[in-house]
Structure formats: C-alpha cells, structure tokens
Design an enzyme around this catalytic site. Structure first.
Site, mmCIF file in Angstrom:
data_model
loop_
_atom_site.group_PDB
_atom_site.id
_atom_site.type_symbol
_atom_site.label_atom_id
_atom_site.label_comp_id
_atom_site.label_asym_id
_atom_site.label_seq_id
_atom_site.Cartn_x
_atom_site.Cartn_y
_atom_site.Cartn_z
ATOM 1 N N VAL A 87 1.168 -1.228 0.323
ATOM 2 C CA VAL A 87 0.252 0.173 -0.297
ATOM 3 C C VAL A 87 1.160 1.436 -0.494
ATOM 4 C CG1 VAL A 87 -1.963 1.103 1.418
ATOM 5 C CG2 VAL A 87 -2.070 -1.230 1.114
ATOM 6 N N LYS A 131 -6.737 -1.872 10.609
ATOM 7 C CA LYS A 131 -7.967 -1.860 10.993
ATOM 8 C C LYS A 131 -7.444 -3.044 12.360
ATOM 9 C CE LYS A 131 -6.867 -5.825 9.122
ATOM 10 N NZ LYS A 131 -6.361 -6.212 7.101
ATOM 11 N N GLU A 182 -10.635 6.136 7.343
ATOM 12 C CA GLU A 182 -11.495 5.128 6.504
ATOM 13 C C GLU A 182 -10.809 3.624 5.447
ATOM 14 O OE1 GLU A 182 -14.571 7.712 5.468
ATOM 15 O OE2 GLU A 182 -14.722 5.226 4.194
ATOM 16 N N GLY A 227 -3.732 -13.784 -6.092
ATOM 17 C CA GLY A 227 -3.605 -12.721 -5.481
ATOM 18 C C GLY A 227 -4.177 -11.802 -4.425
ATOM 19 N N GLU A 278 -3.951 -13.179 1.160
ATOM 20 C CA GLU A 278 -2.477 -13.375 1.582
ATOM 21 C C GLU A 278 -2.059 -15.214 1.506
ATOM 22 O OE1 GLU A 278 -1.300 -10.322 2.613
ATOM 23 O OE2 GLU A 278 -2.850 -9.087 2.626
ATOM 24 N N ASP A 330 -10.327 -11.301 10.227
ATOM 25 C CA ASP A 330 -10.246 -9.700 9.784
ATOM 26 C C ASP A 330 -11.487 -8.969 9.842
ATOM 27 O OD1 ASP A 330 -9.265 -8.209 7.748
ATOM 28 O OD2 ASP A 330 -10.573 -8.621 6.426
ATOM 29 N N LYS A 359 -12.380 -5.803 11.574
ATOM 30 C CA LYS A 359 -13.457 -4.338 10.587
ATOM 31 C C LYS A 359 -14.852 -4.526 11.949
ATOM 32 C CE LYS A 359 -10.799 -4.961 6.545
ATOM 33 N NZ LYS A 359 -11.295 -5.971 5.305
ATOM 34 N N GLY A 381 -6.772 -3.698 -1.836
ATOM 35 C CA GLY A 381 -6.283 -4.009 -3.785
ATOM 36 C C GLY A 381 -4.767 -2.496 -2.879
HETATM 37 N N1 NAP Z 1 -2.794 -4.384 1.346
HETATM 38 C C1 NAP Z 1 -3.369 -3.966 0.650
HETATM 39 O O1 NAP Z 1 -5.158 -4.232 -0.374
HETATM 40 C C2 NAP Z 1 -4.182 -3.706 1.810
HETATM 41 C C3 NAP Z 1 -6.368 -3.267 1.772
HETATM 42 C C4 NAP Z 1 -6.460 -1.971 2.492
HETATM 43 C C5 NAP Z 1 -5.805 -2.560 4.673
HETATM 44 N N2 NAP Z 1 -4.096 -2.711 4.396
HETATM 45 C C6 NAP Z 1 -3.656 -1.754 5.559
HETATM 46 O O2 NAP Z 1 -2.140 -1.854 4.725
HETATM 47 C C7 NAP Z 1 -1.339 -2.224 6.520
HETATM 48 C C8 NAP Z 1 -0.422 -1.898 5.239
HETATM 49 O O3 NAP Z 1 -0.084 -3.969 4.361
HETATM 50 P P1 NAP Z 1 0.216 -3.426 3.012
HETATM 51 O O4 NAP Z 1 0.151 -4.860 2.367
HETATM 52 O O5 NAP Z 1 0.950 -2.598 2.309
HETATM 53 O O6 NAP Z 1 2.032 -4.261 4.412
HETATM 54 P P2 NAP Z 1 2.984 -4.898 3.701
HETATM 55 O O7 NAP Z 1 3.696 -4.764 2.701
HETATM 56 O O8 NAP Z 1 3.510 -5.595 4.732
HETATM 57 O O9 NAP Z 1 3.682 -3.149 4.237
HETATM 58 C C9 NAP Z 1 4.806 -2.889 5.370
HETATM 59 C C10 NAP Z 1 5.162 -1.232 5.226
HETATM 60 O O10 NAP Z 1 5.903 -1.222 6.781
HETATM 61 C C11 NAP Z 1 6.624 -1.595 7.255
HETATM 62 N N3 NAP Z 1 6.756 -2.260 8.291
HETATM 63 C C12 NAP Z 1 7.077 -3.238 9.060
HETATM 64 N N4 NAP Z 1 6.757 -3.164 10.745
HETATM 65 C C13 NAP Z 1 7.706 -2.510 10.941
HETATM 66 C C14 NAP Z 1 8.636 -1.944 11.631
HETATM 67 N N5 NAP Z 1 8.814 -3.139 12.742
HETATM 68 N N6 NAP Z 1 9.634 -1.281 11.551
HETATM 69 C C15 NAP Z 1 9.653 -0.517 10.797
HETATM 70 N N7 NAP Z 1 8.476 -0.889 8.839
HETATM 71 C C16 NAP Z 1 7.958 -2.000 9.300
HETATM 72 C C17 NAP Z 1 7.774 -2.632 5.987
HETATM 73 O O11 NAP Z 1 8.969 -3.093 6.116
HETATM 74 P P3 NAP Z 1 9.857 -3.362 5.053
HETATM 75 O O12 NAP Z 1 9.506 -3.040 3.200
HETATM 76 O O13 NAP Z 1 11.402 -2.455 4.986
HETATM 77 O O14 NAP Z 1 8.884 -4.526 4.750
HETATM 78 C C18 NAP Z 1 6.272 -1.901 5.235
HETATM 79 O O15 NAP Z 1 7.195 -1.110 3.855
HETATM 80 C C19 NAP Z 1 -1.925 -2.820 6.574
HETATM 81 O O16 NAP Z 1 -2.737 -2.931 8.805
HETATM 82 C C20 NAP Z 1 -3.092 -4.065 5.994
HETATM 83 O O17 NAP Z 1 -3.619 -3.985 6.948
HETATM 84 C C21 NAP Z 1 -4.189 -3.194 3.090
#
Ligand code: NAP
Length: 436
Positions: A36, A125, A149, A206, A209, A220, A224, A320
């Site tokens: 994201v 969330k 949001e 995709g 997860e 999950d 929410k 997404g």
């Molecule tokens: N994916 C979706 O479609 C989606 C949709 C709605 C909401 N969300 C929410 O958005 C959030 C992020 O999701 P994502 O899919 O982007 O996750 P992700 O790909 O795992 O990215 C997490 C990011 O946070 C960094 N991070 C994690 N732990 C850390 C720590 N202890 N110290 C410093 N940096 C840290 C990671 O660093 P590194 O890159 O170095 O590992 C990475 O850049 C989650 O809360 C998820 O529930 C996701």
C-alpha cells in the site's frame, strides 16, 4: 543537483497568478512503504494536477521501513528512506500516514505523531480495532485528528461521510461483507469449486494473502466489525469477544442447497445495538436472494446500515494497494484542507459484551439424508419450525422460522441424540427490509 523533493516541487509548480494561488505543500511522512505504501507514494507523486486544483501539493519527504537495504522501486518517490523512528520524526511533517500493519510498533509511532499534534491517516484495521478509542481521544486532546477510512472497505469512502453528519449517522445496526478473500472463496464454491481449489486460485490471483488464516477464520472481519461498532454504535468491544466462525466448514453441497432454498451463503459480519446491549457475530450465513448482500460477489465488499429511515447500502472494492492509496490520499487532502481540524467520534464510546442471542431464521444442515417430515417434527418439538426443506446428496437442509440460537442448539442436540446424525446451523437473513 536537485533532490527528489525539489524535483517534485519544481514539477508541480503551477503558474502563479492573482486568481491561482500557489498550492500549499503537504508534507506526508509514511510509516511503511510496502504494497500500500508504494502505491501511495506513487499516487502522491502522480496526482499533482488533480490536487493542485484543490490548492494542495503533497510530497513525501520521508518513509519509515524495516529494511533500507532492499531495493524498492517506490523509493524514487520518497525524499528519504529510514529505519530509524527518530530520523523519521526529525522531519517537519504535516500528516503521518500509517501503513505498516499490526498493532506494535504502529501504535507507539501513531501516538508519537498525535502527541506532537500531527494528524494521522491509517489503513490499519488491527490498530483501530485495538486502540481506536484511545487514539481518537489522544488526537482530540492534542487538537488534531485520526482518520481511518481506508481500514474498512478500503475503496468505498463512507465512514467519513457519517463523521460529518450526526443525524444520518444515527444507525442501529449493520450487516456487511467485510472480507473479500472469504467472499471470493464462497463465490467460487457456489460456482462449483472446492474450498481448497478456491483458496489456491485466490492466492494465485493475488486475492488472498500467502497466509490467509485471518481471512478464513473471520478474524479480519471481526476486527473491521469492532471498528464499525465503535464508529456507529458508540460501543467498545474487542475482536476476540465477537462470536466468530470461519468459512472452512462450508462446502459445495451447502451452496447448492442454499440456491435451492432461494439464497446463497455469504461471509457476513452483523451487529445491532439497543441501549448498550449488543448483538453481533461474524461467520458464514444464509442470505435470501433479494437481500442487497446476495448480489455482492468475489472480492467486492458491501455494507447495509440499518436505521429507522430505511437501509443505506454501500458496495465496492474492499482492498488492493491502488484502491487503498486513493482513499488514504483523499483522507490526507481532507485533513490538510480542513480549516479547523476536527476529530471524528466526539462522543466517547462505552464497553459492551457482544452476544448472538437474537431471534433469526436458520439454515440447518443434517447429515445422513433423514426423512424430512419426521426431522421437521422433531425439530418443531424443540421450537425450531421449518419453513422449507431440500434434500441434496446425503443431507437434509431446512430454512427455519426465526428463533434463538439457544433453541437451535437444543433442537440439534436432541436430533443428534435421537438419530446420531450430525447437524449444524447458520443464521439466515431474509430480504425483508434489507433490499436497497
Ligand atoms: N494490501 C491491501 O490491499 C490493504 C488494503 C487495505 C488496508 N491494508 C492495510 O494496510 C497496511 C499495510 O498493508 P501492506 O499490504 O502494504 O503491508 P506490507 O506490504 O507488509 O508493508 C508493510 C510496510 O511497513 C514496514 N514495516 C513493517 N513493520 C515495520 C517495523 N517494525 N518498522 C519499520 N517498518 C515496518 C515494512 O517495511 P519493509 O518494506 O522493510 O518490510 C513495509 O514497508 C495493513 O495494516 C493492512 O491491513 C492493506
């Protein structure tokens, strides 16, 4: 040589005339640059034309990540990449966007931003479900705001609308599909797939997860739902307290039977509240064909908000990276353009214990192809009256008139004792009052 930020500023410089004031720079600090976060940094860099028209020129001076050694294409959109929170907070920031996920260290870092009066926008969330009330309270005390949001039905902005509409936000319950992975799997099963194949396919496309357990177990959706119960019902519950069932027990025969009985099985999250008493559950449920959520298929999410004014329905993409980034950046823009920073949820929430004792219809499944009339009579003697039945393969299915979970369990226990047949029941929702 100019820095990335200077380049961004130069690229985004509009012609300044008396009628087109210079857009205000909005310095976004990103906590996370993963799926994201990368989409958000890219969108921020590429949205200058639309946002300048709104008087804003957002830039991303800094992002905090776990590993700064890993090559990542999105780094080109960020001024500085760091793994040190002190370096991150040394930057002057107008908004912090949290997209790291999980509860810690996200909670401590968000607190740190709010303590400094910096508004926070999040898609997390888990964080909002665990600490939403404390964080909103902290934001209020510091004259700033927390926006979330994107943390629930990420592609459909509806939570903020109700923040600004105290009368419209008088809601007394909701029924929703909050998890796209579960809905994708049940939709595929309804189309003839097995659970294992549907999950495998969702992962390959995709849509699930690599570790889909939070989706499949209902965790999950429970997080929410917790967030929505606080938002709309002003009640505080923990996700662990919400009666939750996963979708793994649902098979293709169930879906065929549901279709024969005039509906489908959907991964629902439901809550209704009245004077502090809370009825809620997360799990697979029968939904009659005319219900608004019966039309929500695949990765799409949907929500029906119940009020005395009639149902309000929203549907759209639930997740997404690109979809989520749009909602996050819009939240950033709102926070940046508000003349007076307003914190959502000015009324404090109070603790509640969710239970599912409400009367509802039930979708009953009995193994072993028992005779329909005798089975209906036995269930009826325990107060569980069948409206319709269908026999599919080696099972008898029944749709019952509304009754409580306690009566259903007593009736199914009696049936098991009398016949030895395994039986289970899912809540059933009619279309009455829930068609938008
Ligand atoms: N994916 C979706 O479609 C989606 C949709 C709605 C909401 N969300 C929410 O958005 C959030 C992020 O999701 P994502 O899919 O982007 O996750 P992700 O790909 O795992 O990215 C997490 C990011 O946070 C960094 N991070 C994690 N732990 C850390 C720590 N202890 N110290 C410093 N940096 C840290 C990671 O660093 P590194 O890159 O170095 O590992 C990475 O850049 C989650 O809360 C998820 O529930 C996701």
């Amino acid at each position: 040589m100019t820095s990335v930020l200077e380049n961004l500023a130069l690229d985004s410089e509009p012609p300044c005339t008396p009628t087109t004031p210079r857009p205000a720079t909005v310095r976004i600090g990103q906590l996370g640059l993963g799926n994201v976060g990368a989409a958000l940094a890219r969108l921020t860099a590429h949205s200058s034309v639309e946002l300048q028209a709104h008087g804003l020129a957002p830039v991303t001076p800094v992002a905090l990540v776990r590993s700064i050694d890993r090559p990542r294409p999105a780094a080109e959109f960020v001024g500085q990449l760091t793994n040190d929170p002190d370096t991150f907070f040394a930057q002057p920031l107008d908004v912090v966007v949290e997209i790291m996920g999980g509860v810690e260290p996200a909670y401590s870092l968000v607190r740190r931003a709010l303590d400094r009066g910096v508004p926070v926008v999040t898609a997390n969330k888990s964080l909002v479900a665990a600490h939403g009330e404390a964080l909103c309270d902290l934001a209020r005390r510091n004259g700033t705001t927390l926006r979330y949001e994107a943390s629930c039905i990420a592609g459909v902005p509806f939570i903020g609308t109700f923040d600004r509409r105290p009368l419209a936000s008088r809601i007394d319950g909701l029924t929703a599909i909050l998890n796209g992975t579960s809905n994708t799997i049940l939709t595929a099963i309804a189309n003839g797939s097995t659970f294992e194949h549907a999950l495998d396919d969702a992962q390959q496309r995709g849509l699930a997860e690599p570790d889909p357990s939070a989706d499949i177990t209902g965790r999950d959706a429970a997080e929410k739902l917790t967030l929505l119960i606080r938002q709309f019902g002003r009640l505080l519950v923990t996700p662990d307290a919400v009666p939750t069932t996963g979708i793994s027990g649902v098979d293709p025969v169930d879906l065929r039977a549901a279709a024969l009985l005039g509906g489908s099985v959907k991964p629902l999250a439901h809550a209704e509240w009245n004077e502090g008493a809370l009825q809620a559950f997360v799990g697979p449920a029968f939904v009659a064909a005319g219900h608004s959520l019966a039309r929500i298929h695949g990765a799409t999410n949907g929500i029906v908000l119940h009020s005395t004014r009639g149902p309000l329905c929203y549907a759209g993409p639930g997740a997404g990276p690109d979809v989520t980034a749009v909602t996050l950046l819009d939240d950033v823009c709102e926070v940046a353009t508000e003349s007076r920073v307003q914190t959502p949820n000015p009324i404090a929430a109070c603790a509640a214990t969710p239970q599912w004792t409400q009367e509802s219809g039930w979708f009953v499944r009995v193994e072993g192809r028992p005779p329909a009339i005798e089975t209906s009579e036995l269930l009826g003697s325990y107060g569980l009256w069948c409206e319709r039945t269908a026999t599919v393969d080696e099972r008898l299915y029944a749709l019952t008139y509304p009754t409580t979970a306690a009566k259903v369990h007593a009736a199914l226990n009696a049936l098991r004792a009398a016949t030895g047949d395994a039986a289970r029941a899912l809540p059933a929702f009619s279309a009455e009052g829930d068609a938008c």
